[in-house]
Design a protein around this motif. Structure first.
Motif, PDB file in Angstrom:
ATOM      1  N   ASN A 523      48.707  52.913  37.025  1.00  0.00           N
ATOM      2  CA  ASN A 523      48.111  51.928  36.088  1.00  0.00           C
ATOM      3  C   ASN A 523      47.205  51.017  36.769  1.00  0.00           C
ATOM      4  N   PRO A 524      46.234  50.747  36.313  1.00  0.00           N
ATOM      5  CA  PRO A 524      45.223  49.865  37.045  1.00  0.00           C
ATOM      6  C   PRO A 524      45.396  48.346  36.344  1.00  0.00           C
ATOM      7  N   PHE A 525      46.175  48.173  35.431  1.00  0.00           N
ATOM      8  CA  PHE A 525      46.536  46.775  34.876  1.00  0.00           C
ATOM      9  C   PHE A 525      47.887  46.145  35.390  1.00  0.00           C
ATOM     10  N   SER A 526      48.340  46.869  36.502  1.00  0.00           N
ATOM     11  CA  SER A 526      49.663  46.628  37.359  1.00  0.00           C
ATOM     12  C   SER A 526      49.525  45.381  37.946  1.00  0.00           C
ATOM     13  N   MET A 527      50.622  44.654  38.405  1.00  0.00           N
ATOM     14  CA  MET A 527      50.696  43.558  39.299  1.00  0.00           C
ATOM     15  C   MET A 527      51.054  44.357  40.670  1.00  0.00           C
ATOM     16  N   ARG A 562      52.450  43.474  34.342  1.00  0.00           N
ATOM     17  CA  ARG A 562      51.108  43.608  34.327  1.00  0.00           C
ATOM     18  C   ARG A 562      50.247  42.485  35.013  1.00  0.00           C
ATOM     19  N   ASN A 563      49.079  42.718  35.562  1.00  0.00           N
ATOM     20  CA  ASN A 563      48.445  41.826  36.357  1.00  0.00           C
ATOM     21  C   ASN A 563      47.893  40.989  35.373  1.00  0.00           C
ATOM     22  N   HIS A 564      48.399  39.518  35.017  1.00  0.00           N
ATOM     23  CA  HIS A 564      47.878  38.749  33.992  1.00  0.00           C
ATOM     24  C   HIS A 564      47.132  37.558  34.597  1.00  0.00           C
ATOM     25  N   LYS A 565      46.905  37.700  35.938  1.00  0.00           N
ATOM     26  CA  LYS A 565      45.766  36.571  36.428  1.00  0.00           C
ATOM     27  C   LYS A 565      44.505  37.131  37.006  1.00  0.00           C
ATOM     28  N   PRO A 566      43.615  36.722  36.007  1.00  0.00           N
ATOM     29  CA  PRO A 566      42.282  37.099  36.213  1.00  0.00           C
ATOM     30  C   PRO A 566      41.777  37.234  37.758  1.00  0.00           C
ATOM     31  N   GLU A 567      41.927  36.180  38.749  1.00  0.00           N
ATOM     32  CA  GLU A 567      41.471  36.340  39.949  1.00  0.00           C
ATOM     33  C   GLU A 567      42.004  37.592  40.872  1.00  0.00           C
ATOM     34  N   ILE A 568      43.459  37.566  40.382  1.00  0.00           N
ATOM     35  CA  ILE A 568      43.829  38.977  41.183  1.00  0.00           C
ATOM     36  C   ILE A 568      43.586  40.225  40.660  1.00  0.00           C
ATOM     37  N   MET A 569      43.287  40.305  39.130  1.00  0.00           N
ATOM     38  CA  MET A 569      42.789  41.483  38.495  1.00  0.00           C
ATOM     39  C   MET A 569      41.380  41.688  39.037  1.00  0.00           C
ATOM     40  N   TYR A 570      40.423  40.629  39.025  1.00  0.00           N
ATOM     41  CA  TYR A 570      39.124  41.128  39.631  1.00  0.00           C
ATOM     42  C   TYR A 570      39.219  41.546  41.165  1.00  0.00           C
ATOM     43  N   ARG A 571      40.133  41.177  41.899  1.00  0.00           N
ATOM     44  CA  ARG A 571      40.290  41.564  43.444  1.00  0.00           C
ATOM     45  C   ARG A 571      40.758  43.048  43.128  1.00  0.00           C
ATOM     46  N   ALA A 572      41.658  43.399  42.397  1.00  0.00           N
ATOM     47  CA  ALA A 572      42.353  44.669  42.404  1.00  0.00           C
ATOM     48  C   ALA A 572      41.286  45.794  41.983  1.00  0.00           C
ATOM     49  N   PHE A 573      40.519  45.645  40.951  1.00  0.00           N
ATOM     50  CA  PHE A 573      39.462  46.323  40.581  1.00  0.00           C
ATOM     51  C   PHE A 573      38.418  46.334  41.453  1.00  0.00           C
TER      52      PHE A 573
END
Length: 660
Positions: A523-527, A562-573
């Motif tokens: 799942n790409p939305f995971s923390m 879920r990955n709920h922090k935008p900065e971590i989400m941007y980096r993960a993607f």
């Protein structure tokens, strides 16, 4: 009296004897007993036996009936003779003497019978699904499904969750499968998508301040069909919670799942939720070859590479010279016969392998006099030199080096050396009744390595072990199937149990074996575990807060924190090849929401179709879906997919490419 029925076909008992009743239903079966016609009349609720003789005014009309005519009868309830009572039916104490009968719906010749459970071609069954659904088995499965959904819904409400509905027409989302696209009439050239899951919406519900969400959600994925997966759509129990960690999700959902299995499992044992093991993904692959293990099977694979490294079995020894390779053993308790080993070897060949190496252990029939002598000396911590001189000439050359090594260990009188001598004695000079290894592998690697393998695997007389080697990713799939097959063949699987396991610590990323390109593995939305700091190193070592629930060899639930922090989400993607602009374009609504005080949240989704399949003890998911598609994703009943009309295409501004 009601126009069609005063009672259902499951209502009438001895208490109704003498009453005039009206029933409606289908002609399940007709029997002619020499001038007396018996009909098993069936409706949704059950079966009632009705009869007519030549004195009945309906006799002539009943003679013309055929199976599956829909009829209404009126008559008198009579008690059956004691010898004719059918204890298997709720209505088995009575029968209804028919005085009047009307045909409500005539039936043509049947393309498949409804009485009994015959095995008919899938194409026929799906084309006439409405007839197939009249059969007891399928009818029961649909009622089971309905009751399971009702139970899930009630259990979720009772646990403090609130049900919300999310949109069906939405935007495309990378959930790991192909979208079903829906062209827009109002926006020519643009497309909506049917949701693969309510993933983004349920996360937005958490950001909106709602705490515990659930939904019985339809999901749509354009997938290749399998026995346990529908090729178009499915339903899931969708769940999301705010201010939770991974264990909180487990604690909330596990009792709901366990309760459903206890309620509808027909007496099969359900492991208590607190005992469900949490198995890391890597460990699951190592022990079971799969991330959805069937824990009713006690077999666990083990790595045995060191016993083959530099051994006389050249295939494995040479294989281990390559980086990233290993040898795994699949223990087979009670499988110690050449016949069984040959059968499993043939199974492996059927899976596309050259075969599986094996060793099996049988009972040793005779004692070894030389071994007995050495064992007596070891017990005394000394060597009888005179006795040795008298037998030395009879020691075979192939054993002389081993005997001398044992004698030197005994001669020291040291306890540790004596223990070493005992181990060598049990390997090279076992006593009568000890497990004797057999098979070509045992001969190639020698008795000492064979004995070490036996001890590592905890096997003995009457057992066997099978071996696969190479890079794990290349053989794990076959190893998992072999483990299941061995468990079935040897009757090691507890068929009266539902065995659950949480699979945790999934890798966040995977590399394409050909190009090395990094992409999300789950799942790409995971923390990611470790947050932003974890994303600074090797992506292939990053684990996510992702989890599945396996039951009896099937994945029945999947979820994540879920990955709920935008900065971590941007980096993960970004690591997976999605620049910030692409993330904003595809997930702009969710990223925007995360910038306005998003709570930590997580959840999961449980596959309703698969759960019902397990409860119904069916091997194919189509047996628990009311109107399923074929293996080729076709609806034979309503003829879908179909060609659009020219008018429809013009409205949508579309033109079809010529068919090849």
């Amino acid at each position: 009296m009601h126009a069609y029925r005063s009672h259902t076909c499951a209502d009438l008992t001895a208490a109704h004897v003498g009453q005039t009743v009206r029933l409606s239903g289908w002609v399940h079966r007709i029997r002619d007993h020499g001038g007396v016609l018996f009909i098993d009349l069936r409706d949704h609720y059950g079966i009632t036996q009705v009869l007519a003789d030549s004195d009945s005014g309906a006799f002539a009309a009943i003679e013309k009936l055929r199976a599956e005519y829909c009829i209404r009868i009126e008559g008198e309830v009579k008690a059956r003779d004691a010898a004719l009572v059918n204890a298997k039916l709720p209505t088995g104490e009575i029968e209804v003497y028919v005085r009047a009968m009307d045909v409500l719906g005539a039936a043509d010749d049947l393309p498949l019978p409804v009485f009994g459970e015959p095995d008919y071609p899938e194409e026929t069954r799906l084309t006439y699904r409405f007839l197939d659904l009249r059969r007891d088995g399928l009818h029961g499965n649909m009622m089971l499904r309905s009751n399971v959904v009702r139970s899930m819904r009630q259990r979720m409400w009772d646990t403090g969750f609130t049900e919300f509905q999310t949109p069906i027409i939405t935007a495309s989302s990378p959930e790991g499968a192909r979208d079903f696209l829906v062209p827009s009439r109002l926006h020519p050239g643009k497309f909506y998508a049917l949701p693969q899951a309510p993933q983004q919406f349920k996360q937005l519900i958490m950001v909106s301040g709602f705490d515990k969400y659930f939904q019985i959600a339809p999901c749509f994925r354009d997938e290749d069909p399998r026995a346990d997966r529908s090729p178009t759509d499915f339903y899931q129990l969708d769940v999301e919670m705010s201010f939770v960690e991974q264990q909180d999700v487990f604690d909330a959902v596990a009792p709901v799942i366990a309760g459903v299995f206890e309620e509808f499992g027909q007496g099969r044992r359900v492991d208590a939720p607190e005992s469900w093991p949490q198995i890391p993904f890597a460990e699951a692959l190592l022990k079971y070859g799969t991330d959805k293990p069937d824990l009713r099977n006690p077999i666990e694979m083990q790595v045995v590479s060191e016993h083959f490294r530099g051994s006389g079995f050249a295939i494995f020894a040479k294989l281990l010279e390559n980086e990233g390779t290993e040898i795994r053993a699949i223990p087979a308790p009670t499988g110690g016969s050449r016949k069984f080993c040959d059968r499993m070897n043939a199974f492996a060949q059927g899976q596309g392998l050259p075969g599986m190496g094996y060793i099996f252990w049988r009972k040793r029939e005779a004692r070894n006099p030389l071994g007995d002598l050495l064992r007596r000396w070891a017990e005394q911590d000394s060597v009888d030199r005179e006795h040795l001189a008298s037998v030395e000439g009879s020691i075979p050359d192939v054993q002389r080096e081993t005997v001398n090594e044992i004698l030197s260990l005994i001669g020291t009188g040291d306890a540790l050396d004596r223990a070493k001598a005992e181990r060598k004695l049990s390997t090279y000079f076992p006593t009568e009744g000890d497990a004797e290894p057999a098979g070509p592998l045992a001969k190639n690697i020698g008795p000492e390595r064979t004995e070490e393998i036996r001890q590592q695997l905890g096997l003995g007389e009457g057992d066997a072990a099978f071996f696969l080697g190479g890079k794990p990713a290349q053989f794990e799939g076959v190893a998992a199937k072999a483990r299941d097959e061995i468990g079935r063949e040897l009757k090691l699987i507890d068929e009266n149990r539902f065995a659950f396991a949480w699979i945790v610590d999934f890798p966040m990323y995977e590399a394409d074996p050909d190009t090395g390109t990094i992409d999300f593995s789950h799942n790409p939305f995971s923390m990611p575990q470790g947050g932003m700091a974890a994303l600074d190193g090797d992506p292939l070592t990053v684990k996510g807060y992702q989890y599945d629930l396996a039951c009896n060899g099937y994945e029945i639930l999947s979820g994540a924190i879920r990955n709920h922090k935008p900065e971590i989400m941007y980096r993960a993607f970004e690591i997976a090849g999605y620049p910030n602009s692409e993330v904003d374009k595809r997930f702009g609504g969710m990223v925007k929401a995360f910038k306005f005080g998003a709570p930590p949240h997580g959840g999961c989704a449980a596959g309703i179709d698969r759960i019902v399949m397990l409860l119904a003890d069916e091997a194919n998911i189509r047996q628990v879906i009311m109107f399923p598609m074929t293996q080729r994703a076709e609806d034979l009943l309503l003829s879908a997919p179909s060609d659009p009309t020219n008018e429809q295409l013009r409205e949508l501004g579309l033109r079809l490419a010529p068919k090849e």
